[in-house]
Design a protein around this motif. Structure first.
Motif, PDB file in Angstrom:
ATOM      1  N   GLU A 101     -22.790  68.362  43.000  1.00 40.28           N
ATOM      2  CA  GLU A 101     -23.975  67.953  42.229  1.00 40.28           C
ATOM      3  C   GLU A 101     -23.645  66.852  41.223  1.00 40.28           C
ATOM      4  O   GLU A 101     -24.238  66.768  40.154  1.00 40.28           O
ATOM      5  CB  GLU A 101     -24.603  69.159  41.521  1.00 40.28           C
ATOM      6  N   LEU A 102     -22.699  65.992  41.603  1.00 39.43           N
ATOM      7  CA  LEU A 102     -22.370  64.836  40.768  1.00 39.43           C
ATOM      8  C   LEU A 102     -23.313  63.673  41.045  1.00 39.43           C
ATOM      9  O   LEU A 102     -23.480  62.786  40.211  1.00 39.43           O
ATOM     10  CB  LEU A 102     -20.920  64.392  41.026  1.00 39.43           C
ATOM     11  N   THR A 103     -23.907  63.684  42.228  1.00 36.73           N
ATOM     12  CA  THR A 103     -24.798  62.597  42.623  1.00 36.73           C
ATOM     13  C   THR A 103     -25.699  63.109  43.742  1.00 36.73           C
ATOM     14  O   THR A 103     -25.716  64.295  44.056  1.00 36.73           O
ATOM     15  CB  THR A 103     -23.983  61.370  43.094  1.00 36.73           C
ATOM     16  N   SER A 104     -26.461  62.199  44.340  1.00 35.13           N
ATOM     17  CA  SER A 104     -27.326  62.527  45.470  1.00 35.13           C
ATOM     18  C   SER A 104     -27.175  61.423  46.511  1.00 35.13           C
ATOM     19  O   SER A 104     -26.663  60.332  46.215  1.00 35.13           O
ATOM     20  CB  SER A 104     -28.788  62.609  45.017  1.00 35.13           C
ATOM     21  N   THR A 105     -27.628  61.697  47.725  1.00 34.23           N
ATOM     22  CA  THR A 105     -27.545  60.661  48.749  1.00 34.23           C
ATOM     23  C   THR A 105     -28.433  59.475  48.388  1.00 34.23           C
ATOM     24  O   THR A 105     -28.116  58.330  48.728  1.00 34.23           O
ATOM     25  CB  THR A 105     -27.942  61.230  50.119  1.00 34.23           C
ATOM     26  N   GLY A 106     -29.529  59.720  47.686  1.00 33.11           N
ATOM     27  CA  GLY A 106     -30.385  58.616  47.252  1.00 33.11           C
ATOM     28  C   GLY A 106     -29.666  57.695  46.287  1.00 33.11           C
ATOM     29  O   GLY A 106     -29.767  56.462  46.387  1.00 33.11           O
ATOM     30  N   ARG A 107     -28.913  58.257  45.353  1.00 34.26           N
ATOM     31  CA  ARG A 107     -28.169  57.435  44.405  1.00 34.26           C
ATOM     32  C   ARG A 107     -27.008  56.720  45.081  1.00 34.26           C
ATOM     33  O   ARG A 107     -26.661  55.594  44.718  1.00 34.26           O
ATOM     34  CB  ARG A 107     -27.680  58.310  43.252  1.00 34.26           C
ATOM     35  N   THR A 120     -15.097  54.819  36.622  1.00 34.51           N
ATOM     36  CA  THR A 120     -16.225  54.255  37.348  1.00 34.51           C
ATOM     37  C   THR A 120     -17.216  55.362  37.700  1.00 34.51           C
ATOM     38  O   THR A 120     -16.844  56.526  37.855  1.00 34.51           O
ATOM     39  CB  THR A 120     -15.765  53.553  38.634  1.00 34.51           C
ATOM     40  N   GLN A 121     -18.480  54.993  37.803  1.00 37.04           N
ATOM     41  CA  GLN A 121     -19.518  55.952  38.170  1.00 37.04           C
ATOM     42  C   GLN A 121     -19.152  56.614  39.496  1.00 37.04           C
ATOM     43  O   GLN A 121     -18.522  56.013  40.365  1.00 37.04           O
ATOM     44  CB  GLN A 121     -20.863  55.243  38.291  1.00 37.04           C
ATOM     45  N   VAL A 122     -19.568  57.850  39.660  1.00 43.86           N
ATOM     46  CA  VAL A 122     -19.152  58.600  40.838  1.00 43.86           C
ATOM     47  C   VAL A 122     -19.608  57.921  42.122  1.00 43.86           C
ATOM     48  O   VAL A 122     -18.884  57.911  43.125  1.00 43.86           O
ATOM     49  CB  VAL A 122     -19.673  60.058  40.756  1.00 43.86           C
ATOM     50  N   GLU A 123     -20.789  57.299  42.111  1.00 41.91           N
ATOM     51  CA  GLU A 123     -21.272  56.613  43.323  1.00 41.91           C
ATOM     52  C   GLU A 123     -20.350  55.463  43.700  1.00 41.91           C
ATOM     53  O   GLU A 123     -20.009  55.292  44.880  1.00 41.91           O
ATOM     54  CB  GLU A 123     -22.689  56.084  43.111  1.00 41.91           C
ATOM     55  N   HIS A 124     -19.937  54.677  42.709  1.00 39.86           N
ATOM     56  CA  HIS A 124     -19.055  53.544  43.000  1.00 39.86           C
ATOM     57  C   HIS A 124     -17.636  54.005  43.308  1.00 39.86           C
ATOM     58  O   HIS A 124     -16.919  53.356  44.074  1.00 39.86           O
ATOM     59  CB  HIS A 124     -19.072  52.556  41.835  1.00 39.86           C
ATOM     60  N   THR A 125     -17.229  55.135  42.739  1.00 37.43           N
ATOM     61  CA  THR A 125     -15.937  55.695  43.092  1.00 37.43           C
ATOM     62  C   THR A 125     -15.910  56.068  44.567  1.00 37.43           C
ATOM     63  O   THR A 125     -14.957  55.762  45.293  1.00 37.43           O
ATOM     64  CB  THR A 125     -15.639  56.940  42.234  1.00 37.43           C
ATOM     65  N   VAL A 126     -16.977  56.720  45.049  1.00 36.13           N
ATOM     66  CA  VAL A 126     -17.074  57.084  46.460  1.00 36.13           C
ATOM     67  C   VAL A 126     -17.044  55.836  47.330  1.00 36.13           C
ATOM     68  O   VAL A 126     -16.300  55.760  48.327  1.00 36.13           O
ATOM     69  CB  VAL A 126     -18.359  57.897  46.727  1.00 36.13           C
ATOM     70  N   ARG A 152     -27.082  55.654  48.197  1.00 38.83           N
ATOM     71  CA  ARG A 152     -27.715  54.523  48.904  1.00 38.83           C
ATOM     72  C   ARG A 152     -28.095  53.416  47.932  1.00 38.83           C
ATOM     73  O   ARG A 152     -27.960  52.224  48.244  1.00 38.83           O
ATOM     74  CB  ARG A 152     -28.942  55.008  49.677  1.00 38.83           C
ATOM     75  N   SER A 153     -28.582  53.787  46.751  1.00 39.79           N
ATOM     76  CA  SER A 153     -28.955  52.792  45.752  1.00 39.79           C
ATOM     77  C   SER A 153     -27.738  51.987  45.300  1.00 39.79           C
ATOM     78  O   SER A 153     -27.799  50.762  45.177  1.00 39.79           O
ATOM     79  CB  SER A 153     -29.608  53.483  44.557  1.00 39.79           C
ATOM     80  N   ALA A 154     -26.612  52.679  45.062  1.00 37.68           N
ATOM     81  CA  ALA A 154     -25.391  51.982  44.661  1.00 37.68           C
ATOM     82  C   ALA A 154     -24.905  51.063  45.770  1.00 37.68           C
ATOM     83  O   ALA A 154     -24.457  49.937  45.508  1.00 37.68           O
ATOM     84  CB  ALA A 154     -24.313  52.995  44.295  1.00 37.68           C
ATOM     85  N   LEU A 155     -25.017  51.526  47.011  1.00 35.38           N
ATOM     86  CA  LEU A 155     -24.618  50.686  48.144  1.00 35.38           C
ATOM     87  C   LEU A 155     -25.470  49.434  48.208  1.00 35.38           C
ATOM     88  O   LEU A 155     -24.978  48.338  48.523  1.00 35.38           O
ATOM     89  CB  LEU A 155     -24.735  51.488  49.441  1.00 35.38           C
ATOM     90  N   GLY A 156     -26.761  49.561  47.897  1.00 36.47           N
ATOM     91  CA  GLY A 156     -27.649  48.403  47.923  1.00 36.47           C
ATOM     92  C   GLY A 156     -27.276  47.340  46.912  1.00 36.47           C
ATOM     93  O   GLY A 156     -27.633  46.165  47.087  1.00 36.47           O
ATOM     94  N   ASN A 157     -26.550  47.729  45.864  1.00 39.32           N
ATOM     95  CA  ASN A 157     -26.135  46.772  44.835  1.00 39.32           C
ATOM     96  C   ASN A 157     -24.755  46.178  45.093  1.00 39.32           C
ATOM     97  O   ASN A 157     -24.253  45.421  44.258  1.00 39.32           O
ATOM     98  CB  ASN A 157     -26.133  47.461  43.461  1.00 39.32           C
ATOM     99  N   ARG A 158     -24.147  46.528  46.210  1.00 40.54           N
ATOM    100  CA  ARG A 158     -22.799  46.035  46.522  1.00 40.54           C
ATOM    101  C   ARG A 158     -22.871  45.192  47.796  1.00 40.54           C
ATOM    102  O   ARG A 158     -22.742  45.699  48.907  1.00 40.54           O
ATOM    103  CB  ARG A 158     -21.833  47.206  46.696  1.00 40.54           C
ATOM    104  N   ARG A 159     -23.073  43.912  47.629  1.00 39.46           N
ATOM    105  CA  ARG A 159     -23.266  43.031  48.780  1.00 39.46           C
ATOM    106  C   ARG A 159     -22.016  42.911  49.636  1.00 39.46           C
ATOM    107  O   ARG A 159     -22.099  42.715  50.842  1.00 39.46           O
ATOM    108  CB  ARG A 159     -23.690  41.639  48.295  1.00 39.46           C
TER     109      ARG A 159
END
Length: 320
Positions: free
Chosen positions: A159-165, A130-136, A167-174
């Motif tokens: 440097e696998l991701t950023s806080t912006g990414r 899974t993408q690192v953002e969704h893994t977190v 937050r974006s991943a969180l926005g897609n997980r209702r």
């Protein structure tokens, strides 16, 4: 084995599936002969090791993915280990597959099903995960702020991701739990917090007691950083290692503190036990040092049980 099958096995930790072997032209009899002579070994039903004796966690992970079939990806702790977010390799390999598919359960493998499996799988990573953002976000769900900030800070720090990414991943997980808490944590990581201990210092010492806002991860030297630095020449180093620092770490910290003192800065080094269960005593000490160095403010009580007496004569004295 033909060249294509040999190359495929090399890229799969020596593993091939029965389907891959058949597609390469091997007959069922040829496959059974390799298994019978020990040239190949069965890892899972229909998954074979062509290099007997080769093992390790990643080999087990690839075997789990091949068993689970198309669209499978490592998830949760298994994905986090592959990303380098957690050191300890999990004993059970956790794999996610598309919701419309089924996979036979096998020992040592936990199979999850999700309608978001394809969208949340990193298209470039191998072994598939899974993408690192969704893994977190998977590992933060319901685990509290300390776990969240540790994982988010680790992912951003590597440097696998950023806080912006994130937050974006969180926005897609209702359905994500603790949404407001995670947004707060990501904001603190963006501000420089790198550990649960640093977060507790900012929240429970600085904010709760009305102390000035320090600068997180203030740079010094070529690659050095200080946890918290104030404009009056006061540095606070927050160590959350619960007293398990090595002798090498102790020497490095000592050199850092001496360097700060030579540069005219005083260092306060605090530990997890200074923050939990009560940070009030630490807040009072930081306030006294800040006032001694020129801060004109005064701390405030964080609540009825706070040990700071904001009406004491000490705070009525003019700062030096």
């Amino acid at each position: 084995m033909d060249a294509l099958l040999r190359a495929r096995a090399a890229g799969q930790s020596g593993l091939v599936t029965r389907t891959q072997a058949r597609d390469a032209g091997l007959s069922p009899k040829a496959i059974e002969w390799r298994l019978g002579t020990g040239r190949w070994q069965v890892v899972h039903p229909g998954v074979y090791q062509t290099l007997p004796g080769r093992g390790g966690w990643e080999t087990r992970a690839v075997a789990a993915l091949l068993h689970a079939g198309p669209g499978a990806a490592l998830t949760h702790e298994s994905a986090a280990h592959e990303w380098g977010l957690i050191r300890q390799a999990p004993g059970t390999i956790t794999v996610v597959i598309p919701a419309e598919r089924r996979a036979r359960p096998v020992e040592g493998v936990l199979i999850r099903r999700s309608r978001h499996a394809a969208a949340r799988t990193d298209p470039r990573a191998w072994p598939h995960r899974t993408q690192v953002e969704h893994t977190v976000l998977d590992l933060c769900s319901g685990r509290g702020p300390d776990r969240a900030i540790a994982l988010a800070a680790q992912a951003v720090g590597l440097e696998l991701t950023s806080t912006g990414r994130l937050r974006s991943a969180l926005g897609n997980r209702r359905g994500q739990r603790d949404r407001s808490l995670l947004l707060e944590v990501f904001a603190e990581v963006a501000d420089g917090c790198e550990s649960p201990a640093e977060r507790r210092y900012v929240r429970d010492v600085e904010r709760a007691h009305g102390l000035p806002h320090g600068r997180s991860q203030s740079p010094f030297g070529r690659v050095g950083r200080r946890d918290r630095e104030y404009e009056w020449g006061v540095v606070v180093e927050v160590d959350g290692r619960l007293g398990h620092a090595s002798w090498t770490d102790v020497q490095r910290d000592g050199r850092r503190d001496r360097s700060a003192l030579v540069a005219g800065r005083v260092t306060l080094r605090c530990y997890w036990t200074d923050l939990v269960p009560s940070p009030c005593g630490l807040a009072g000490e930081v306030a006294q040092v800040l006032r001694a160095r020129g801060w004109a403010g005064r701390p405030r009580r964080c609540g009825p049980g706070c040990s700071i007496d904001d009406s004491a004569q000490l705070w009525n004295l003019a700062p030096r």
